[in-house]
Design an enzyme around this catalytic site. Structure first.
Site: not given
Length: 362
Positions: A225, A315-316, A178, A98
């Site tokens: 993304r 994710g988690r 970002y 990424q």
């Protein structure tokens, strides 16, 4: 109905299943941005997912957001990543880098004293953590039009470096507040040149980056993304009409490129807005339901079975369960996540979560 454990292809990427490891900031690389032994182990442990998306890697020194974040700039960084990618491939996995420019989500104490940049001279409200402690986010330098053109080159160079380092492709990070995401929002982007103002202008940089990177390394190795209306780190997108115009413009422009996939983080992946973007993109589509709730096996399976998406980014559960795909396939108990160790140095909460065989042997 499609099963989440069925293989699929995203461009040139061959996935053994439809579980995607979401990009996860972990900050375990060296101060110089070099992935070391512990990073090699971490990603290799998770090679059984269909596709690993690496943590956000900075494409230029000023693009660094966090201490301990890896880069795609120096020969040492590329050599470190080559050890990661070789190990993941040896374990049968697929991994993309990424590519993430922090934009204004940084500080000169983090990026080596360099200027913090953004689309406009508007600071994020709040504080960031530097090696010297917690400090307020600075007012960023508003990139000139020529400097915006240089950002495109920066992403192209970093993406080429990622392929040199052995990655199977790249995911361009235009989400979570970002730099690329900052250009999309009328709150963080208040420019009056060709990169600001109208939805078409605010989408321009992301389109140019995706187009240029696809031309450099092949569109079939490039993912993108996005996180529409995620409203994080001061990038706010609360006007529904504007949101639809910006992201419609973006997706319509990149659809002809034939990218490997589009990944969307949104609280309603099956909703009309996200599904419209999927239809307009027309290619492999990944969804991530966001940070609010942890994705369960049943939810992920239903998303794929109901044709909401071609794969699910998780994710988690992948942090706490390196062999998550096996556990989901066998309906085995999951390791609990230790939230206190998500960010920070060392093996604790990083490479010490046990595999299922170790748990069953106790």
């Amino acid at each position: 109905m499609t099963d989440i454990f069925e293989p699929t292809s995203f461009g040139s990427l061959e996935l053994s299943n439809r579980v995607v490891m979401a990009p996860l900031t972990r900050m375990r690389s060296s101060l110089e941005g070099v992935p070391g032994d512990i990073v090699v182990e971490y990603y290799t442990q998770r090679a059984s997912v269909g596709l690993i998306v690496s943590e956000g890697t900075y494409p230029s020194p000023e693009g660094q957001a966090y201490t301990g974040q890896p880069g795609l700039v120096t020969p040492e960084q590329l050599a470190g990543w080559r050890r990661v990618t070789d190990s993941v491939h040896a374990a049968g996995g697929r991994i993309v880098a990424q590519v993430m420019h922090s934009g204004r989500v940084s500080h000169s104490d983090i990026n080596g004293g360099r200027p913090v940049v953004g689309p406009s001279a508007i600071a994020i409200e709040g504080d960031t953590h530097t090696p010297q402690g917690k400090v307020a986010y600075p007012v960023p330098h508003a990139l000139t039009t020529d400097e915006v053109h240089d950002i495109v080159t920066t992403f192209v160079t970093a993406s080429r470096n990622a392929i040199e380092a052995g990655f199977d492709g790249v995911e361009l990070h235009s989400a979570n507040g970002y730099l690329l995401h900052e250009f999309l929002s009328p709150v963080s982007n208040q420019r009056d040149d060709v990169y600001g103002g109208s939805p078409e202008n605010r989408a321009r940089l992301v389109i140019e980056v995706a187009t240029a990177v696809a031309a450099e390394i092949g569109a079939d190795r490039v993912g993108l993304r996005i996180s529409p209306a995620h409203n994080i780190q001061g990038v706010l997108e609360n006007d529904e009409a504007d949101l639809a115009a910006v992201y419609g413009t973006l997706v319509d422009a990149i659809a002809p490129l034939g990218l490997a996939y589009l990944s969307a983080l949104h609280v309603e992946p099956s909703g009309a807005f996200v599904q419209d973007l999927r239809a307009r993109f027309g290619g492999p589509f990944v969804v991530n339901s966001g940070f609010g709730t942890i994705t369960t096996r049943d939810e992920a399976a239903e998303i794929v079975a109901a044709d909401v998406a071609d794969a699910v980014a998780v994710g988690r559960p992948v942090i706490a369960n390196p062999d998550l795909v096996r556990r989901w396939r066998e309906d085995a108990e999951l390791n609990p996540l230790n939230p206190a160790t998500i960010y920070g140095p060392g093996a604790e909460g990083y490479t010490d979560y046990p595999m299922l065989d170790a748990v069953l042997a106790v």
